[in-house]
Motif scaffolding. Structure first.
Motif, mmCIF file in Angstrom:
data_model
loop_
_atom_site.group_PDB
_atom_site.id
_atom_site.type_symbol
_atom_site.label_atom_id
_atom_site.label_comp_id
_atom_site.label_asym_id
_atom_site.label_seq_id
_atom_site.Cartn_x
_atom_site.Cartn_y
_atom_site.Cartn_z
ATOM 1 N N GLU A 168 -17.252 -11.489 15.009
ATOM 2 C CA GLU A 168 -17.683 -10.949 16.292
ATOM 3 C C GLU A 168 -18.976 -10.167 16.103
ATOM 4 O O GLU A 168 -19.089 -9.337 15.204
ATOM 5 N N PHE A 169 -19.956 -10.459 16.958
ATOM 6 C CA PHE A 169 -21.241 -9.766 16.931
ATOM 7 C C PHE A 169 -21.380 -8.923 18.200
ATOM 8 O O PHE A 169 -21.202 -9.435 19.310
ATOM 9 N N ASP A 170 -21.700 -7.660 18.037
ATOM 10 C CA ASP A 170 -22.044 -6.776 19.151
ATOM 11 C C ASP A 170 -23.290 -6.037 18.703
ATOM 12 O O ASP A 170 -23.234 -4.928 18.176
ATOM 13 N N MET A 171 -24.457 -6.685 18.900
ATOM 14 C CA MET A 171 -25.687 -6.233 18.257
ATOM 15 C C MET A 171 -26.878 -6.253 19.207
ATOM 16 O O MET A 171 -26.914 -7.022 20.160
ATOM 17 N N GLU A 172 -27.840 -5.402 18.900
ATOM 18 C CA GLU A 172 -29.163 -5.482 19.505
ATOM 19 C C GLU A 172 -30.180 -5.265 18.390
ATOM 20 O O GLU A 172 -30.208 -4.201 17.765
ATOM 21 N N PHE A 173 -30.994 -6.285 18.133
ATOM 22 C CA PHE A 173 -31.970 -6.232 17.057
ATOM 23 C C PHE A 173 -33.345 -5.818 17.597
ATOM 24 O O PHE A 173 -33.675 -6.085 18.759
ATOM 25 N N THR A 174 -34.142 -5.196 16.743
ATOM 26 C CA THR A 174 -35.489 -4.780 17.143
ATOM 27 C C THR A 174 -36.521 -5.857 16.838
ATOM 28 O O THR A 174 -37.690 -5.732 17.225
ATOM 29 N N GLU A 175 -36.119 -6.895 16.133
ATOM 30 C CA GLU A 175 -36.981 -8.046 15.892
ATOM 31 C C GLU A 175 -36.141 -9.316 15.929
ATOM 32 O O GLU A 175 -34.920 -9.261 15.810
ATOM 33 N N ASP A 176 -36.795 -10.446 16.142
ATOM 34 C CA ASP A 176 -36.076 -11.710 16.168
ATOM 35 C C ASP A 176 -35.430 -11.961 14.807
ATOM 36 O O ASP A 176 -36.034 -11.699 13.761
ATOM 37 N N PRO B 98 -33.738 0.928 11.673
ATOM 38 C CA PRO B 98 -34.900 0.348 12.375
ATOM 39 C C PRO B 98 -34.759 -1.146 12.678
ATOM 40 O O PRO B 98 -35.464 -1.652 13.570
ATOM 41 N N LEU B 99 -33.873 -1.854 11.989
ATOM 42 C CA LEU B 99 -33.701 -3.283 12.261
ATOM 43 C C LEU B 99 -32.864 -3.543 13.506
ATOM 44 O O LEU B 99 -33.058 -4.535 14.212
ATOM 45 N N GLY B 100 -31.902 -2.665 13.794
ATOM 46 C CA GLY B 100 -31.041 -2.885 14.945
ATOM 47 C C GLY B 100 -29.895 -1.905 14.994
ATOM 48 O O GLY B 100 -29.758 -1.022 14.139
ATOM 49 N N GLN B 101 -29.055 -2.085 16.013
ATOM 50 C CA GLN B 101 -27.919 -1.182 16.209
ATOM 51 C C GLN B 101 -26.731 -1.981 16.722
ATOM 52 O O GLN B 101 -26.871 -2.838 17.595
ATOM 53 N N GLY B 102 -25.533 -1.710 16.146
ATOM 54 C CA GLY B 102 -24.331 -2.374 16.625
ATOM 55 C C GLY B 102 -23.337 -2.646 15.524
ATOM 56 O O GLY B 102 -23.365 -2.008 14.457
ATOM 57 N N LEU B 103 -22.444 -3.602 15.780
ATOM 58 C CA LEU B 103 -21.355 -3.937 14.857
ATOM 59 C C LEU B 103 -21.273 -5.439 14.632
ATOM 60 O O LEU B 103 -21.534 -6.230 15.536
ATOM 61 N N ILE B 104 -20.893 -5.819 13.422
ATOM 62 C CA ILE B 104 -20.496 -7.192 13.113
ATOM 63 C C ILE B 104 -19.142 -7.098 12.437
ATOM 64 O O ILE B 104 -18.982 -6.359 11.451
ATOM 65 N N LYS B 105 -18.144 -7.808 12.954
ATOM 66 C CA LYS B 105 -16.785 -7.755 12.401
ATOM 67 C C LYS B 105 -16.324 -9.147 12.010
ATOM 68 O O LYS B 105 -16.761 -10.137 12.598
ATOM 69 N N GLY B 106 -15.419 -9.213 11.046
ATOM 70 C CA GLY B 106 -14.902 -10.507 10.631
ATOM 71 C C GLY B 106 -13.601 -10.382 9.876
ATOM 72 O O GLY B 106 -13.342 -9.373 9.222
ATOM 73 N N ILE B 107 -12.782 -11.427 9.969
ATOM 74 C CA ILE B 107 -11.481 -11.430 9.304
ATOM 75 C C ILE B 107 -11.043 -12.875 9.097
ATOM 76 O O ILE B 107 -11.368 -13.755 9.900
ATOM 77 N N SER B 108 -10.335 -13.136 8.010
ATOM 78 C CA SER B 108 -9.826 -14.473 7.709
ATOM 79 C C SER B 108 -8.318 -14.508 7.827
ATOM 80 O O SER B 108 -7.624 -13.520 7.545
ATOM 81 N N PHE B 109 -7.805 -15.684 8.221
ATOM 82 C CA PHE B 109 -6.365 -15.880 8.357
ATOM 83 C C PHE B 109 -5.942 -17.107 7.557
ATOM 84 O O PHE B 109 -6.782 -17.884 7.087
ATOM 85 N N LYS B 110 -4.649 -17.293 7.443
ATOM 86 C CA LYS B 110 -4.140 -18.459 6.736
ATOM 87 C C LYS B 110 -4.525 -19.734 7.502
ATOM 88 O O LYS B 110 -4.795 -19.701 8.697
ATOM 89 N N GLY B 111 -4.551 -20.844 6.789
ATOM 90 C CA GLY B 111 -4.881 -22.115 7.428
ATOM 91 C C GLY B 111 -6.364 -22.356 7.579
ATOM 92 O O GLY B 111 -6.788 -23.250 8.306
ATOM 93 N N GLY B 112 -7.197 -21.546 6.905
ATOM 94 C CA GLY B 112 -8.631 -21.781 6.945
ATOM 95 C C GLY B 112 -9.322 -21.312 8.205
ATOM 96 O O GLY B 112 -10.429 -21.767 8.508
ATOM 97 N N GLU C 203 -34.394 -7.087 21.073
ATOM 98 C CA GLU C 203 -34.262 -6.215 22.246
ATOM 99 C C GLU C 203 -33.382 -6.822 23.341
ATOM 100 O O GLU C 203 -33.628 -6.638 24.531
ATOM 101 N N MET C 204 -32.373 -7.555 22.924
ATOM 102 C CA MET C 204 -31.399 -8.112 23.865
ATOM 103 C C MET C 204 -29.996 -7.848 23.321
ATOM 104 O O MET C 204 -29.691 -8.206 22.180
ATOM 105 N N ARG C 205 -29.157 -7.192 24.125
ATOM 106 C CA ARG C 205 -27.788 -6.930 23.679
ATOM 107 C C ARG C 205 -27.024 -8.236 23.640
ATOM 108 O O ARG C 205 -26.957 -8.969 24.633
ATOM 109 N N LEU C 206 -26.470 -8.527 22.490
ATOM 110 C CA LEU C 206 -25.723 -9.765 22.301
ATOM 111 C C LEU C 206 -24.284 -9.457 21.933
ATOM 112 O O LEU C 206 -24.016 -8.680 21.020
ATOM 113 N N LYS C 207 -23.355 -10.080 22.663
ATOM 114 C CA LYS C 207 -21.948 -10.030 22.304
ATOM 115 C C LYS C 207 -21.449 -11.464 22.216
ATOM 116 O O LYS C 207 -21.429 -12.184 23.222
ATOM 117 N N MET C 208 -21.071 -11.870 21.022
ATOM 118 C CA MET C 208 -20.599 -13.246 20.833
ATOM 119 C C MET C 208 -19.557 -13.290 19.726
ATOM 120 O O MET C 208 -19.471 -12.380 18.894
#
Length: 340
Positions: free
Chosen positions: A59-67, A40-54, A126-131
């Motif tokens: 990546e966000f590909d989400m649409e939330f049902t509330e701010d 009920p909060l939203g639908q989509g994916l959040i991905k993340g990964i770390s590399f050497k050197g800090g 209610e706005m598809r966000l890809k960032m």
């Protein structure tokens, strides 16, 4: 509005906290964290990964049902964040009461703050966000003065004094292409991590170059294109990549996209840094290079399959880009395959 507070910059801890707050399903692949949200909060994916050197990538590909307000607390070691929005828009402020900075689709942004300053991201309902966020953090090991974060501080901050800094840059589709390539990486394990790491470094380089270009030409950000017209330019760019063999003229693309020639050229110059004709030519040459490398087609077959009429002209522009003729390139690929 739902508020989420992050007290750590470590990716695995960030995702553990996001899983609790978003009630999603968290999985891993070669140190890549993937949070799937479908509730009920939203639908989509959040991905993340770390590399050497800090360096970390989110990546966000989400649409939330509330701010949603995401509050990231800054530690003593302040990271520099490079942001890019490929769909929708996102807002940022230093602290919940600070001035908001809007990052629209296809825009680059650079964000960092003084020590112990909260950074706030606002996601509209209610706005598809890809960032994406490329986060460059200082390391605590010896020799840190040579670390990338230190070099970036010298680049962005006067006298190397870190302060609140938010730079919203020009519109850019080159970054969107690298994000698309990340999402098409189909291998798993360490090979996947290495491929993503290479593309993330390219994104970082593109954002730094965009900032440099913007400073040299302050008028770059002043565009007469509307958000809808920028989206049309993106769609035409995808069309060119999908059908490079077509004889695409400026007039044809204007008619297809409903743009005037001046608007079309402005859009390609703004988002690709080149003219429409040069962009089409570059797409064809890159495709030709891949066909020479991965197929048994001879040079003439390659030339005609990508829409070129003159083989001599193709050879000329291929050599200008790859510093060898198409035949020499094919021979090198063949020799490599035999030796392997």
């Amino acid at each position: 509005m739902k508020t989420i507070s992050l007290k750590t910059a470590k990716i695995h801890q960030v995702f553990e906290q996001l899983q609790v707050d978003f009630a999603g399903n968290l999985t891993h692949d070669a140190e890549e964290h993937i949070l799937e949200i479908d509730n009920p909060l939203g639908q989509g994916l959040i991905k993340g990964i770390s590399f050497k050197g800090g360096i970390s990538y989110m990546e966000f590909d989400m649409e939330f049902t509330e701010d949603v307000m995401l509050v990231a607390s800054s530690t003593q070691y302040t990271p520099i964040c490079f942001a890019y929005c490929s769909q929708g828009q996102v807002s940022h402020s230093f602290g919940p009461n600070g001035e908001r900075h809007e990052l629209e689709n296809f825009q680059t942004g650079i964000l960092t703050s003084k020590t112990l300053q909260d950074n706030v991201l606002y996601f509209e309902k209610e706005m598809r966000l890809k960032m994406i966020l490329v986060i460059v953090s200082p390391t605590k090991r010896a020799g840190n003065e040579n670390h990338l974060n230190h070099e970036l501080q010298k680049l962005f901050f006067k006298n190397n004094v870190v302060d609140n800094f938010a730079y919203i840059g020009s519109y850019n589709l080159k970054v969107a292409e690298k994000v698309r390539q990340i999402n098409t990486v189909s291998v798993t394990g360490i090979a996947r991590k290495l491929m993503i790491e290479g593309l993330v470094h390219l994104i970082l380089a593109l954002e730094i170059q965009q900032h440099s270009d913007d400073l040299k030409n302050a008028t770059v950000q002043e565009s007469s294109l509307t958000k809808k017209e920028r989206e049309v330019v993106r769609e035409l760019s995808v069309f060119i990549n999908n059908y490079p063999e077509k004889q695409l003229s400026v007039a044809y693309l204007c008619k297809k996209g409903g743009l005037s020639p001046s608007k079309l050229q402005e859009g390609f110059k703004m988002m690709h840094g080149t003219t429409v004709t040069d962009y089409i030519r570059d797409v064809r040459v890159r495709l030709a290079e891949n066909l020479i490398k991965t197929t048994d087609m001879n040079i003439s077959e390659v030339v005609y399959s990508i829409g070129f009429i003159s083989r001599s002209y193709f050879s000329k522009i291929f050599k200008a880009k790859y510093n060898c003729s198409p035949k020499e390139y094919k021979d090198k690929q063949r020799s490599f395959a035999i030796s392997a």
